[in-house]
Design a protein around this motif. Structure first.
Motif, PDB file in Angstrom:
ATOM      1  N   GLY A   1      43.595  60.873 -18.981  1.00 20.32           N
ATOM      2  CA  GLY A   1      44.685  61.415 -19.773  1.00 20.32           C
ATOM      3  C   GLY A   1      45.556  62.349 -18.978  1.00 20.32           C
ATOM      4  N   SER A   2      46.598  62.828 -19.656  1.00 20.38           N
ATOM      5  CA  SER A   2      47.526  63.777 -19.041  1.00 20.38           C
ATOM      6  C   SER A   2      48.131  64.665 -20.113  1.00 20.38           C
ATOM      7  CB  SER A   2      48.629  63.028 -18.286  1.00 20.38           C
ATOM      8  OG  SER A   2      49.449  62.322 -19.185  1.00 20.38           O
ATOM      9  N   VAL A   3      48.726  65.774 -19.676  1.00 23.59           N
ATOM     10  CA  VAL A   3      49.431  66.668 -20.586  1.00 23.59           C
ATOM     11  C   VAL A   3      50.911  66.343 -20.446  1.00 23.59           C
ATOM     12  CG1 VAL A   3      50.006  69.056 -21.143  1.00 23.59           C
ATOM     13  CG2 VAL A   3      47.709  68.483 -20.363  1.00 23.59           C
ATOM     14  N   GLU A   4      51.534  65.985 -21.554  1.00 22.30           N
ATOM     15  CA  GLU A   4      52.928  65.557 -21.525  1.00 22.30           C
ATOM     16  C   GLU A   4      53.837  66.640 -20.952  1.00 22.30           C
ATOM     17  OE1 GLU A   4      56.308  64.302 -24.756  1.00 22.30           O
ATOM     18  OE2 GLU A   4      54.232  63.824 -25.199  1.00 22.30           O
ATOM     19  N   GLY A   5      54.623  66.265 -19.951  1.00 21.88           N
ATOM     20  CA  GLY A   5      55.627  67.156 -19.386  1.00 21.88           C
ATOM     21  C   GLY A   5      55.088  68.290 -18.545  1.00 21.88           C
ATOM     22  N   SER A   6      53.878  68.166 -18.002  1.00 17.53           N
ATOM     23  CA  SER A   6      53.340  69.295 -17.238  1.00 17.53           C
ATOM     24  C   SER A   6      52.746  68.921 -15.888  1.00 17.53           C
ATOM     25  CB  SER A   6      52.266  70.015 -18.051  1.00 17.53           C
ATOM     26  OG  SER A   6      51.104  69.220 -18.085  1.00 17.53           O
ATOM     27  N   ASP A   7      52.802  67.662 -15.486  1.00 16.87           N
ATOM     28  CA  ASP A   7      52.207  67.211 -14.225  1.00 16.87           C
ATOM     29  C   ASP A   7      50.722  67.563 -14.148  1.00 16.87           C
ATOM     30  OD1 ASP A   7      54.689  66.285 -13.585  1.00 16.87           O
ATOM     31  OD2 ASP A   7      55.092  67.704 -12.002  1.00 16.87           O
TER      32      ASP A   7
ATOM     33  N   ARG B   1      36.410  58.043 -22.460  1.00 16.81           N
ATOM     34  CA  ARG B   1      37.255  56.951 -21.978  1.00 16.81           C
ATOM     35  C   ARG B   1      38.716  57.368 -22.000  1.00 16.81           C
ATOM     36  NH1 ARG B   1      35.554  52.942 -20.746  1.00 16.81           N
ATOM     37  NH2 ARG B   1      35.435  50.850 -21.430  1.00 16.81           N
ATOM     38  N   ALA B   2      39.078  58.275 -22.902  1.00 13.55           N
ATOM     39  CA  ALA B   2      40.453  58.767 -22.985  1.00 13.55           C
ATOM     40  C   ALA B   2      40.410  60.186 -23.521  1.00 13.55           C
ATOM     41  CB  ALA B   2      41.290  57.883 -23.894  1.00 13.55           C
ATOM     42  N   LEU B   3      41.378  60.975 -23.126  1.00 12.73           N
ATOM     43  CA  LEU B   3      41.480  62.348 -23.586  1.00 12.73           C
ATOM     44  C   LEU B   3      42.932  62.585 -23.960  1.00 12.73           C
ATOM     45  CD1 LEU B   3      39.684  65.353 -22.225  1.00 12.73           C
ATOM     46  CD2 LEU B   3      42.116  65.560 -22.586  1.00 12.73           C
ATOM     47  N   ILE B   4      43.157  63.010 -25.200  1.00 14.09           N
ATOM     48  CA  ILE B   4      44.512  63.297 -25.673  1.00 14.09           C
ATOM     49  C   ILE B   4      44.565  64.775 -26.016  1.00 14.09           C
ATOM     50  CG2 ILE B   4      46.272  62.741 -27.377  1.00 14.09           C
ATOM     51  CD1 ILE B   4      44.774  60.045 -27.757  1.00 14.09           C
ATOM     52  N   PRO B   5      45.184  65.585 -25.151  1.00 16.61           N
ATOM     53  CA  PRO B   5      45.204  67.031 -25.400  1.00 16.61           C
ATOM     54  C   PRO B   5      46.103  67.370 -26.586  1.00 16.61           C
ATOM     55  CG  PRO B   5      46.528  66.511 -23.492  1.00 16.61           C
ATOM     56  CD  PRO B   5      45.878  65.229 -23.922  1.00 16.61           C
ATOM     57  N   TYR B   6      45.684  68.351 -27.337  1.00 23.44           N
ATOM     58  CA  TYR B   6      46.466  68.834 -28.464  1.00 23.44           C
ATOM     59  C   TYR B   6      47.074  70.162 -28.074  1.00 23.44           C
ATOM     60  CZ  TYR B   6      47.640  71.104 -32.829  1.00 23.44           C
ATOM     61  OH  TYR B   6      48.298  71.771 -33.806  1.00 23.44           O
ATOM     62  N   MET B   7      48.376  70.277 -28.249  1.00 22.53           N
ATOM     63  CA  MET B   7      49.057  71.535 -27.947  1.00 22.53           C
ATOM     64  C   MET B   7      49.787  71.967 -29.208  1.00 22.53           C
ATOM     65  SD  MET B   7      50.360  70.663 -24.135  1.00 22.53           S
ATOM     66  CE  MET B   7      50.915  72.296 -23.805  1.00 22.53           C
ATOM     67  N   SER B   8      49.586  73.208 -29.613  1.00 25.08           N
ATOM     68  CA  SER B   8      50.262  73.693 -30.811  1.00 25.08           C
ATOM     69  C   SER B   8      51.701  74.063 -30.468  1.00 25.08           C
ATOM     70  CB  SER B   8      49.519  74.895 -31.380  1.00 25.08           C
ATOM     71  OG  SER B   8      49.554  75.961 -30.471  1.00 25.08           O
ATOM     72  N   PHE B   9      52.530  74.124 -31.474  1.00 26.73           N
ATOM     73  CA  PHE B   9      53.925  74.492 -31.273  1.00 26.73           C
ATOM     74  C   PHE B   9      54.411  75.218 -32.505  1.00 26.73           C
ATOM     75  CE2 PHE B   9      53.716  70.297 -33.064  1.00 26.73           C
ATOM     76  CZ  PHE B   9      54.633  70.316 -34.087  1.00 26.73           C
ATOM     77  N   TYR B  10      55.510  75.929 -32.338  1.00 24.94           N
ATOM     78  CA  TYR B  10      56.117  76.668 -33.435  1.00 24.94           C
ATOM     79  C   TYR B  10      57.545  76.182 -33.587  1.00 24.94           C
ATOM     80  CZ  TYR B  10      58.237  80.482 -36.032  1.00 24.94           C
ATOM     81  OH  TYR B  10      58.912  81.221 -36.967  1.00 24.94           O
TER      82      TYR B  10
END
Length: 158
Positions: free
Chosen positions: A110-116, A146-155
């Motif tokens: 997996g990856s963190v969207e927009g963070s390299d 097998r896959a990792l989808i990070p959760y990031m909170s937002f305001y």
């Protein structure tokens, strides 16, 4: 792997069962158009060792582990609106991560969207690697994901 959203288009990694060939299916949300995008590598060893990612510069990224080496490509558009892959980074994971068994196959999960930032499994656990700084941290002791989808909170202010 989940799709990656880059510049108004969803990108899916396709793997053909008969020969393991990999391509990228692009669905443009603005015009509801489908197209195929070639990957920067060809060969049967790509499936399971590669992921798509949304890079920090808002381009489509392709990460691949070959042995103990992490390769990062970025899809860039030239002045004539012709897209091509650029080999952006090569990282030797042998000197970066704690790896006990060097014969064990590493996997990108997996990856963190927009963070390299990518997530890789080793024989000792799951690690988060920032591609720019080459800093890492262990995030899990098991390598069974097998896959990792990070959760990031937002305001979202009203």
């Amino acid at each position: 792997m989940p799709p990656v959203l880059v510049k108004g288009a969803l990108h899916f990694m396709l793997v053909y069962a008969r020969d393991g060939h990999v391509e990228i299916l692009k669905y443009d949300l603005r015009c509801s158009c489908l197209s195929l995008v070639d990957v920067p590598l060809v060969g049967p060893g790509i499936h399971g060792a590669a992921i798509l990612m949304a890079m920090e510069d808002r381009s489509l990224g392709f990460a691949h582990v070959d042995g103990l080496t992490l390769h990062i490509w970025s899809r860039e558009m030239d002045f004539n609106r012709v897209a091509s892959w650029s080999h952006r980074t090569i990282i030797d994971l042998r000197n970066l991560l704690p790896i006990q068994n060097t014969d064990e196959r590493l996997r990108l999960i997996g990856s963190v969207e927009g963070s390299d930032t990518v997530f890789v499994t080793t024989d000792l656990g799951i690690y988060e690697i920032n591609v720019k700084s080459q800093r890492w941290k262990e995030i899990w002791k098991s390598e069974k994901f097998r896959a990792l989808i990070p959760y990031m909170s937002f305001y979202n202010p009203q």
